[in-house]
Design an enzyme around this catalytic site. Sequence first.
Site, PDB file in Angstrom:
ATOM      1  N   THR A   1       0.838  -1.198   0.000  1.00 46.09           N
ATOM      2  CA  THR A   1       0.000   0.000   0.000  1.00 46.09           C
ATOM      3  C   THR A   1       0.875   1.252   0.000  1.00 46.09           C
ATOM      4  O   THR A   1       1.957   1.262   0.593  1.00 46.09           O
ATOM      5  CB  THR A   1      -0.912   0.002   1.244  1.00 46.09           C
ATOM      6  OG1 THR A   1      -1.712  -1.175   1.240  1.00 46.09           O
ATOM      7  CG2 THR A   1      -1.813   1.220   1.263  1.00 46.09           C
TER       8      THR A   1
ATOM      9  N   LYS B   1      -5.655   7.935  -9.198  1.00 43.60           N
ATOM     10  CA  LYS B   1      -4.632   7.956  -8.136  1.00 43.60           C
ATOM     11  C   LYS B   1      -4.808   9.202  -7.282  1.00 43.60           C
ATOM     12  O   LYS B   1      -4.934  10.316  -7.803  1.00 43.60           O
ATOM     13  CB  LYS B   1      -3.230   7.924  -8.745  1.00 43.60           C
ATOM     14  CG  LYS B   1      -2.109   7.797  -7.704  1.00 43.60           C
ATOM     15  CD  LYS B   1      -0.770   7.558  -8.377  1.00 43.60           C
ATOM     16  CE  LYS B   1       0.364   7.486  -7.378  1.00 43.60           C
ATOM     17  NZ  LYS B   1       0.190   6.376  -6.408  1.00 43.60           N
TER      18      LYS B   1
ATOM     19  N   ASN C   1       7.653   0.891  -4.384  1.00 45.69           N
ATOM     20  CA  ASN C   1       7.321   0.265  -5.655  1.00 45.69           C
ATOM     21  C   ASN C   1       7.862  -1.153  -5.671  1.00 45.69           C
ATOM     22  O   ASN C   1       9.049  -1.378  -5.418  1.00 45.69           O
ATOM     23  CB  ASN C   1       7.927   1.074  -6.815  1.00 45.69           C
ATOM     24  CG  ASN C   1       7.348   0.690  -8.155  1.00 45.69           C
ATOM     25  OD1 ASN C   1       7.463  -0.449  -8.590  1.00 45.69           O
ATOM     26  ND2 ASN C   1       6.731   1.644  -8.834  1.00 45.69           N
TER      27      ASN C   1
ATOM     28  N   HIS D   1       0.483   8.836 -13.831  1.00 47.44           N
ATOM     29  CA  HIS D   1      -0.381   7.767 -13.354  1.00 47.44           C
ATOM     30  C   HIS D   1      -1.823   8.004 -13.802  1.00 47.44           C
ATOM     31  O   HIS D   1      -2.166   9.082 -14.300  1.00 47.44           O
ATOM     32  CB  HIS D   1      -0.331   7.662 -11.825  1.00 47.44           C
ATOM     33  CG  HIS D   1       0.931   7.023 -11.315  1.00 47.44           C
ATOM     34  ND1 HIS D   1       2.072   7.743 -11.071  1.00 47.44           N
ATOM     35  CD2 HIS D   1       1.222   5.730 -11.016  1.00 47.44           C
ATOM     36  CE1 HIS D   1       3.020   6.924 -10.632  1.00 47.44           C
ATOM     37  NE2 HIS D   1       2.530   5.701 -10.593  1.00 47.44           N
TER      38      HIS D   1
ATOM     39  N   GLY E   1       4.721   7.895  -4.550  1.00 42.06           N
ATOM     40  CA  GLY E   1       5.745   7.448  -3.612  1.00 42.06           C
ATOM     41  C   GLY E   1       7.010   7.027  -4.329  1.00 42.06           C
ATOM     42  O   GLY E   1       8.118   7.219  -3.826  1.00 42.06           O
TER      43      GLY E   1
END
Length: 250
Positions: free
Chosen positions: A86, A146, A111, A142, A152
């Site tokens: 997450t 999102k 990732n 993205h 991140g």
Amino acid sequence: MTRIILTGACGKMGGFIQSVVSGKDNCEIVAGVDKYNDNKAPFPVYESIDEVKEEADVIIDFSNPSLLDGLLEYSVNNHISLVIGTTGYDECQKKKIRDAAEKTAVFFTYNMSLGINLLVNLAKKAVQVLGDDFDIEIIEQHHNQKIDAPSGTALMLADAISEEFDKPKKYEFDRHSKREKRTKDEIGIHSVRGGTIVGEHEILFAGRDENITLSHSARSKEVFAVGAVNAALYMSSQDKGLYDMSDIME
């Protein structure tokens, strides 16, 4: 046989995890956790991880940042390794992850893609060669669903690059409100949101009369599922501590 508890079992990533595990003979999902149970999973699914009755070796989490406290507590109390997939955690939650890793085995990365983590290493090498002579910009793209920005992964790339310099770089997220030249001590980070883009990350090294670009493109979320399952297999036998993809790549 590595026994897995999958949180977020009925979500999109949960489906990818199930698909990857089904093709392996060295692991199995013994239970799932999801508030929105669609009753399609071939294993029992509970609303809360505290309800899980099955014994397991590792938890794979692709749920929601709000569930972090319960996951960490369950991992510590039951001595079960935790793989966190997450994203979107704040600094307070990241500290909780680090604190929990002193009592249990926790795998945490921004990732799960092996390719992205290779990109990190390539970016660090580029800094070692290019030094301060090149300006550095990170562009991430993205899908339009999102929530967090920048990603991140973009921050992970920026942190890895910054660590290679004697003095940490400052991150510039928004230039439209400023009318001044770019400074040498910054890394620009830019976010694009649109359509169904799975994940695109580009690092631009812009120098005098030449540019160098390093990039990674994820075509399917299955690449993250593959990474998470590999992490689970690795973590099932690890002692307490904080781990990331670099440990698997060694």
